[in-house]
Design an enzyme around this catalytic site. Structure first.
Site, mmCIF file in Angstrom:
data_model
loop_
_atom_site.group_PDB
_atom_site.id
_atom_site.type_symbol
_atom_site.label_atom_id
_atom_site.label_comp_id
_atom_site.label_asym_id
_atom_site.label_seq_id
_atom_site.Cartn_x
_atom_site.Cartn_y
_atom_site.Cartn_z
ATOM 1 N N ALA A 35 0.848 -1.037 -0.044
ATOM 2 C CA ALA A 35 0.247 -0.028 -0.072
ATOM 3 C C ALA A 35 0.906 1.203 0.087
ATOM 4 O O ALA A 35 0.358 2.432 -0.085
ATOM 5 C CB ALA A 35 -0.919 -0.075 1.295
ATOM 6 N N ASP A 38 2.758 3.626 -5.324
ATOM 7 C CA ASP A 38 2.061 4.740 -6.147
ATOM 8 C C ASP A 38 0.680 4.156 -6.504
ATOM 9 O O ASP A 38 -0.533 4.918 -6.738
ATOM 10 C CB ASP A 38 2.734 5.088 -7.201
ATOM 11 C CG ASP A 38 2.349 6.460 -7.765
ATOM 12 O OD1 ASP A 38 2.178 7.412 -6.969
ATOM 13 O OD2 ASP A 38 2.560 6.733 -9.056
ATOM 14 N N LEU A 39 0.406 3.167 -7.049
ATOM 15 C CA LEU A 39 -0.794 2.438 -7.555
ATOM 16 C C LEU A 39 -1.824 2.602 -6.316
ATOM 17 O O LEU A 39 -3.129 2.938 -6.675
ATOM 18 C CB LEU A 39 -0.800 0.912 -7.820
ATOM 19 C CG LEU A 39 -2.204 0.123 -8.220
ATOM 20 C CD1 LEU A 39 -2.292 0.537 -9.587
ATOM 21 C CD2 LEU A 39 -1.571 -1.256 -8.204
ATOM 22 N N PHE A 110 6.933 -8.966 4.578
ATOM 23 C CA PHE A 110 6.207 -9.905 4.057
ATOM 24 C C PHE A 110 6.582 -11.353 4.393
ATOM 25 O O PHE A 110 5.964 -12.213 3.941
ATOM 26 C CB PHE A 110 6.072 -9.492 2.362
ATOM 27 C CG PHE A 110 5.546 -8.453 2.090
ATOM 28 C CD1 PHE A 110 4.541 -7.662 2.822
ATOM 29 C CD2 PHE A 110 5.972 -7.944 1.082
ATOM 30 C CE1 PHE A 110 4.086 -6.654 2.368
ATOM 31 C CE2 PHE A 110 5.532 -6.525 0.545
ATOM 32 C CZ PHE A 110 4.505 -5.833 1.305
ATOM 33 N N ASP A 205 -5.911 -7.405 -14.874
ATOM 34 C CA ASP A 205 -5.330 -6.528 -16.101
ATOM 35 C C ASP A 205 -5.949 -5.388 -16.279
ATOM 36 O O ASP A 205 -7.271 -5.366 -16.509
ATOM 37 C CB ASP A 205 -5.543 -7.370 -17.449
ATOM 38 C CG ASP A 205 -4.538 -6.583 -18.393
ATOM 39 O OD1 ASP A 205 -4.613 -5.392 -18.504
ATOM 40 O OD2 ASP A 205 -3.996 -7.367 -19.366
ATOM 41 N N HIS A 206 -5.236 -4.163 -15.727
ATOM 42 C CA HIS A 206 -6.293 -2.780 -15.709
ATOM 43 C C HIS A 206 -6.980 -2.447 -17.083
ATOM 44 O O HIS A 206 -7.889 -1.694 -17.064
ATOM 45 C CB HIS A 206 -5.387 -1.647 -15.166
ATOM 46 C CG HIS A 206 -4.325 -1.368 -15.907
ATOM 47 N ND1 HIS A 206 -3.196 -1.689 -16.023
ATOM 48 C CD2 HIS A 206 -4.497 -0.297 -16.967
ATOM 49 C CE1 HIS A 206 -2.482 -1.016 -16.793
ATOM 50 N NE2 HIS A 206 -3.075 -0.019 -17.226
ATOM 51 N N ASP A 263 5.803 -6.233 -21.013
ATOM 52 C CA ASP A 263 5.046 -5.280 -20.305
ATOM 53 C C ASP A 263 3.543 -5.069 -21.001
ATOM 54 O O ASP A 263 2.740 -4.765 -20.154
ATOM 55 C CB ASP A 263 5.836 -4.038 -20.544
ATOM 56 C CG ASP A 263 5.356 -2.991 -19.724
ATOM 57 O OD1 ASP A 263 4.462 -3.201 -18.615
ATOM 58 O OD2 ASP A 263 5.507 -1.751 -20.212
ATOM 59 N N HIS A 268 -1.938 -6.887 -22.018
ATOM 60 C CA HIS A 268 -2.672 -6.141 -22.553
ATOM 61 C C HIS A 268 -3.250 -6.038 -23.986
ATOM 62 O O HIS A 268 -4.572 -6.399 -24.212
ATOM 63 C CB HIS A 268 -2.249 -4.762 -22.506
ATOM 64 C CG HIS A 268 -2.016 -3.951 -21.115
ATOM 65 N ND1 HIS A 268 -2.367 -4.511 -19.877
ATOM 66 C CD2 HIS A 268 -1.048 -3.103 -20.593
ATOM 67 C CE1 HIS A 268 -1.854 -4.165 -18.693
ATOM 68 N NE2 HIS A 268 -1.038 -3.255 -19.469
#
Length: 515
Positions: A35, A38-39, A110, A205-206, A263, A268
Site C-alpha cells: 500500500a 503509487d498504485l 512480508f 489486467d487494468h 510489459d 494488455h
C-alpha cells in the site's frame, strides 16, 4: 438520476441497479499489500471512493493498507491527498470523512510470521468494529517476487480460506506481470493454486477495466449491423496498437527485465485481441467468456520469428522537447538490448478468421499516445468510381475503436463530394465517449474492484489463459535472446517506430495506420 449527475462516470444504469439491491457486494475488508506504492494512492483508493460515492460499496466495509515501512502517521493523509487529486473529489464532499475513518494501516515484513498473526488479529478486530463478517479481498500490489510468499503466509496463518462451516469468502487480486515466460507462469500458478482455489484468484489486467475495452463486446454482440460482417469474408486485416509517447519514467530496473513484449503485448494487447476475435459466448458469465477467449489464443499457430520485429528508441524530440535515448535513461545499461518496441503478425486458424492477418504493435517514445483497434474491410469487387477519384481517395472502409485517449469509435467510408461531377472523398462518422456521456474521473479500477468483491471473474485472467499467451510469446523471447539485436537503437524518439515494422506489413502489401 441522469447520467450527467452520476458523480464519477459510473453509469446511471449501475446506480439504478444499486437501488434495486443488485450488484452491491457483501460487507468486507479490502486488504492492500504494497500500500505504500503509487498504485494505491493514485488508483485503488480513488477507485474505492468512487464506488462509495455511487452507492456501489457495502455499508459495512473497511480498507487496510499493508506495507513494510511504518507509515501509520502519514498513510491516511497521503491516501486522502490521492483521492482529492486523482479522483476529481472536492475536499468538502460529505462522504469523504466517513470513508477515511474506515481506512487503517498495518506495517509488517512480508516474510514475518509474527506480523501475519498480528494482521489476522487486526482484521478480526475490524470485523467487530465495522461488521464486515469475515469477508476478505486481498490485493497484492507488490513486486512479483512476493506473490507466492504472501499467498503462502495467508494460507499458513489461516487467512486464505474460510474454515469449515464458515459462510464468509476470501479472494485475492494479483497484479501483473504474472510470470516472465511460460515456465515461470506455470510455477507461479502452481504455487498459488497450492493455497487458493482457482475461483478465489483474480489476476488483474487494468486494461479490462477500461470502458472502451468492454465496449468492444457490446459493439460486436449488441448491434445487429456489425456481427454479420465480422469475419474473413469482409475483413481484410486487423491492427491493434498500444503506443506511448512517454519513456520508461524512471523505471529502468523494471523495464530492463520486462521490455515491450512482457510489459504490454503478452497481456494488455492479447486481451484486447481476444475481445475483437472471440466467438459469441453462451452468456456473459465468467466461464463462458473465458472459454471463448481461450479458444482464440489456442487457435493462433506458433508465431515465426520472421513475423516479429523489435526496436529500441534513440534520442529524439517528443512534443517539441529533446529527449534521451533508452540507453541513456537512468539505471539502464549503455549496451542494453531490451526492446522498447515490438510488432508481430499472427493468424487465427479458425473458421471465422482463417486468412485474416492480425498486426499487433506496442512501443515507448512513439509519435503520440494512442491505444486503438483498427478493422480494415476488404475493397468492393469492382471500383465503379475509380475514374472519378484520385487513387488516394479509393480507401477501404475502416472501423477504429479508440481505447485511449479520446475514447470513442469512428467509421471511415467514401462519400460523394458535392458538385456536378461524381468525385469521392473519405469521411468519418465518429462517436465520442466524452461527448455522449460526459467526462469521467473513473480510472478503470472501479469495475474490477467491484467485480472482485462480487466474485465475478469475467474480466480477470484464468491460469489457462495466462499460460496460453505465454506459450505464444516465450519462443519469440527465447529466439531474440539468442541473437543480438541489430542496429539498436533503430528508431528516434517521437517517430512512428522502426522501419522494420513498416517492412513487416509491406511484405503483405499493407501499411500501418498512422499514429
Amino acid at each position: 438520476m441522469s447520467a450527467s449527475t452520476v458523480p464519477v462516470g459510473v453509469s446511471a444504469a449501475a446506480v439504478d441497479a444499486t437501488k434495486k439491491g443488485e450488484r452491491v457486494p457483501e460487507p468486507c475488508i479490502v486488504v492492500i499489500f504494497g500500500a505504500s506504492g503509487d498504485l494505491t494512492k493514485r488508483k485503488l483508493l480513488p477507485a474505492l471512493y468512487h464506488l462509495d460515492q455511487s452507492g456501489l460499496l457495502p455499508k459495512d466495509f473497511a480498507v487496510v493498507g499493508v506495507a513494510r515501512r511504518d507509515l501509520s502517521a502519514t498513510f491516511g493523509p497521503d491516501m486522502k491527498e490521492g483521492i482529492l487529486k486523482g479522483g476529481g473529489v472536492e475536499e468538502n464532499d460529505p462522504k469523504l470523512k466517513p470513508f477515511m475513518d474506515r481506512i487503517s494501516y498495518f506495517a509488517t515484513e512480508f516474510d514475518d510470521d509474527a506480523g501475519f498473526d498480528k494482521l489476522k488479529a487486526h482484521l478480526a478486530e475490524l470485523d467487530g468494529k465495522f461488521n464486515t463478517k469475515g469477508n476478505r479481498l486481498f490485493y497484492l500490489a507488490v513486486a512479483p517476487e512476493f506473490f507466492a510468499d504472501i499467498t503462502r503466509r495467508l494460507g499458513k496463518h489461516g487467512m486464505a480460506s474460510p474454515e469449515a462451516g464458515d459462510k464468509h469468502w476470501v479472494r485475492v487480486i494479483i497484479e501483473k506481470p504474472f510470470g516472465t515466460d511460460l515456465e515461470s507462469a506455470r510455477k507461479l500458478n502452481d504455487e498459488i493454486n497450492d493455497v487458493l482455489a482457482e475461483d478465489q484468484i483474480f489476476r488483474i489486467d487494468h486494461y479490462l477495466g477500461k470502458e472502451t475495452v468492454q465496449n468492444i463486446l457490446v459493439f460486436r454482440f449488441g448491434n445487429g449491423i456489425f456481427e454479420p460482417v465480422w469475419n474473413r469474408n469482409f475483413i481484410d486485416h486487423v491492427e491493434i496498437t498500444a503506443a506511448e509517447s512517454i519513456g520508461i519514467e524512471g523505471r529502468g530496473p523494471f523495464y530492463e527485465k520486462a521490455g515491450a513484449v512482457r510489459d504490454v503485448l503478452q497481456n494488455h494487447v492479447m486481451e484486447v485481441l481476444s475481445f475483437v476475435a472471440m466467438e459469441p459466448p453462451d452468456s456473459f458469465e465468467a466461464e463462458a467468456v473465458r472459454t471463448e477467449k481461450l479458444k482464440v489464443w489456442r487457435a493462433i499457430e506458433g508465431i515465426p520469428v520472421n513475423n516479429t520485429v523489435r526496436g529500441q528508441y534513440g534520442p529524439g524530440k517528443v512534443d517539441g522537447k529533446d529527449v534521451v535515448g533508452y540507453r541513456q535513461e537512468d539505471r539502464v545499461s549503455p549496451t542494453s538490448s531490451t526492446e522498447t518496441f515490438a510488432a508481430i503478425r499472427l493468424g487465427i486458424e479458425n473458421w471465422r478468421w482463417a486468412g485474416v492477418p492480425f498486426y499487433l504493435r506496442a512501443g515507448k517514445r512513439l509519435a503520440k499516445r494512442v491505444t486503438e483497434v483498427t478493422i480494415v474491410f476488404k475493397q468492393p469487387p469492382l471500383h465503379l468510381f475509380k475514374s472519378n477519384s484520385s487513387e488516394d481517395n479509393i480507401a477501404p472502409n475502416i472501423i477504429k475503436m479508440r481505447i485511449q485517449p479520446d475514447e470513442g469509435i469512428s467509421l471511415q467510408f467514401g462519400a460523394k463530394v458535392p458538385g456536378p461531377t461524381t468525385n469521392l472523398a473519405q469521411v468519418n462518422m465518429a462517436f465520442s465517449y466524452a461527448d455522449a456521456f460526459g467526462k469521467s474521473s473513473a480510472n478503470g479500477y472501479e469495475r474490477l474492484l467491484l467485480d472482485a468483491m462480487l466474485g465475478d471473474a469475467t474480466l480477470f485472467a484464468h491460469r489457462d489463459g495466462v499460460e496460453a499467451t505465454w506459450a505464444l510469446f516465450t519462443p519469440i523471447l527465447e529466439a531474440w535472446a539468442k541473437v543480438e539485436a541489430k542496429h539498436f537503437p533503430n528508431y528516434a524518439a517521437g517517430t512512428e517506430g522502426p522501419e522494420c515494422a513498416d517492412e513487416l506489413l509491406a511484405k503483405d502489401d499493407r501499411k500501418w495506420e498512422k499514429l
